[in-house]
Design an enzyme around this catalytic site. Structure first.
Site, PDB file in Angstrom:
ATOM      1  CD  GLU A 251       1.069   5.128  -7.591  1.00 35.23           C
ATOM      2  OE1 GLU A 251       1.776   6.304  -7.569  1.00 35.23           O
ATOM      3  OE2 GLU A 251      -0.028   4.639  -8.125  1.00 35.23           O
ATOM      4  CD1 TRP A 252      -4.793   3.145  -3.133  1.00 35.52           C
ATOM      5  CD2 TRP A 252      -3.698   5.060  -3.507  1.00 35.52           C
ATOM      6  NE1 TRP A 252      -4.023   2.533  -1.880  1.00 35.52           N
ATOM      7  CE2 TRP A 252      -3.696   4.593  -1.777  1.00 35.52           C
ATOM      8  CE3 TRP A 252      -2.647   6.786  -3.003  1.00 35.52           C
ATOM      9  CZ2 TRP A 252      -3.380   4.162  -0.264  1.00 35.52           C
ATOM     10  CZ3 TRP A 252      -2.398   6.722  -0.892  1.00 35.52           C
ATOM     11  CH2 TRP A 252      -2.494   5.693  -0.354  1.00 35.52           C
ATOM     12  N   GLY A 253      -3.058   4.429  -8.699  1.00 36.96           N
ATOM     13  CA  GLY A 253      -3.276   5.128  -9.811  1.00 36.96           C
ATOM     14  C   GLY A 253      -1.894   6.989  -9.365  1.00 36.96           C
TER      15      GLY A 253
ATOM     16  CG  ASP B  30      -2.348   0.850   1.344  1.00 37.26           C
ATOM     17  OD1 ASP B  30      -2.841   1.246   0.258  1.00 37.26           O
ATOM     18  OD2 ASP B  30      -3.070   0.400   1.687  1.00 37.26           O
TER      19      ASP B  30
ATOM     20  CG  ASP C  73      -9.262   1.933  -0.927  1.00 42.51           C
ATOM     21  OD1 ASP C  73      -8.400   1.592  -2.087  1.00 42.51           O
ATOM     22  OD2 ASP C  73      -9.499   2.106  -0.098  1.00 42.51           O
TER      23      ASP C  73
END
Ligand code: GLA
Length: 395
Positions: free
Chosen positions: A183-185, A150, A205
């Protein structure tokens, strides 16, 4: 002497290529499994749940359908010992992580774990910053097969170099482990992570709904429900392929807030887009309809197709869209999506879709086979999909 040097250089190059190929092969098709976060979050996680989930993955038919990984997400860790080794939360995991990993393996499944590149995880448990090599060695010793990493509390860290360090650490630890970048982009990992991780999250998320967005402080869309997540993939098709998947996040199928049609669309789209398929529901008490979605082998076959090609949106009429996925045997799959709440009825223009008369197709949700004709009309319920595979053989 010159020859000797050249042969040695060639040897080194070939062995590094072989190692890279072996690493890629770990996720030759999108990883499939189950992860604890969407349903159990922090408080609900413990070793009993994980073991029961492994049992349920086998007894429910999920394992037979292709699911392999049982992944523990955030909140399993509590501190570090005097030697810097990560310590599991003993109230949640009294037997320790290795025992849980052994149990999962005894069911013929693989075992995944979670950490964070920052000092603390997103749920404020100890992260791996400064312990990258040590933690990967620990995971290897426990028998971990999959590591999700994460990106919370990373302050001034540089994402490409941080994740590269984890990837080096995994290779050095000597056990094949999938690296799932979470890393959520934010820094467009699809542009730099292809030789580092096996998948990368492309959004914030996922939420358990069909079409609501989540917005960051600057007003930019960050993630959200099914359609919002889908729309955020629009330029990412070229970056997806063997060992390098755009991860649209864990599934919300069966978590209660979406209708049967919405869950079916969610699953079909994740499969079409070659996203990893990580179930996120309580496998012990799935309804039959949830199970029928998660174990639809014809839909899963699209996701796991050896060509590894993410679907492309070929028609966009706003509330009605068509996605096309090329498959390894020369066939194609089409997913017709009705984004609106109302039923859509339409004449299909097969010619425009480049599909000739006389071919036949299979409806992958009903299993029905049908010949293509110029008069075909479809009618899709609100928030529903029609997914078909155009067959190469005769009916
Ligand atoms: C982040 C990740 C989620 C989940 C949580 C755990 O929000 O994106 O997938 O792992 O952290 O805290």
């Amino acid at each position: 002497m010159k020859h000797l040097f050249l042969s040695f250089a060639i040897f080194l190059w070939v062995s590094s290529q072989l190692q890279a190929q072996k690493y890629t092969e770990l996720a030759a098709t999108p990883p499939m499994g189950w992860s604890s976060w969407n349903y159990f979050l922090c408080d609900g996680l413990n070793e009993k749940v994980i073991k029961e989930m492994a049992d349920a993955m086998v007894s429910s038919g999920m394992k037979d359908a292709g699911y392999q990984y049982i992944n523990i997400d955030d909140c399993w860790q509590i501190s570090r010992d005097a030697n810097g080794n990560i310590v599991a939360d003993s109230t949640k995991f009294p037997s320790g992580i290795k025992a849980v990993a052994d149990y999962v393996h005894s069911k013929g499944l693989k075992f995944g774990i979670y950490t964070c590149a920052g000092l603390y995880t997103c749920a404020k448990r100890p992260g791996s910053r400064g312990y990258e090599y040590q933690d990967m060695r620990t995971y290897a010793a426990w028998g971990v097969d999959y590591v999700k990493i994460d990106w919370c509390n990373t302050d001034n860290l540089d994402a490409p170099s941080s994740y590269k360090m984890f990837s080096d650490a995994i290779r050095k630890a000597g056990r094949p482990m999938i690296l799932s970048i979470c890393e959520w982009g934010v820094t467009k990992p699809w542009k730099w992570a292809k030789d580092i991780g096996h998948s990368w999250r492309t959004t914030g998320d996922i939420a358990d709904n069909f079409d609501h967005g989540l917005y960051a402080d600057d007003g930019k869309v960050w993630g959200g429900g099914v359609l919002v997540t889908l729309d955020m993939q629009r330029t990412l098709q070229p970056y997806s392929g063997k060992g390098q998947w755009n991860d649209m996040d864990m599934l919300q199928v069966g978590n209660g807030q979406m209708t049967f049609n919405e869950n079916r669309s969610h699953f079909s789209l994740w499969a079409m887009m070659c996203s990893p398929l990580m179930a996120g529901n309580d496998l012990r008490k799935m309804t039959d309809s949830t199970k029928s979605i998660l174990t639809n082998k014809a839909i899963i076959a699209l996701n796991q197709d050896a060509l590894g090609k993410q679907a492309e949106k070929i028609i966009d009429e706003g509330r009605f869209q068509i996605f096309r996925k090329e498959l390894s045997n020369g066939e194609v799959a089409l997913c017709f999506l009705n984004r609106s709440e109302l039923r859509v009825t339409k004449r299909i223009d097969w010619q425009k879709l480049n599909i000739s008369n006389g071919k036949n197709f299979t409806d992958l949700w009903t299993g029905k086979q049908q010949l293509i004709s110029t008069t075909d009309e479809i009618s899709i319920e609100g928030h529903g999909v029609w997914v078909i595979r155009i067959n190469s053989g005769k009916m």
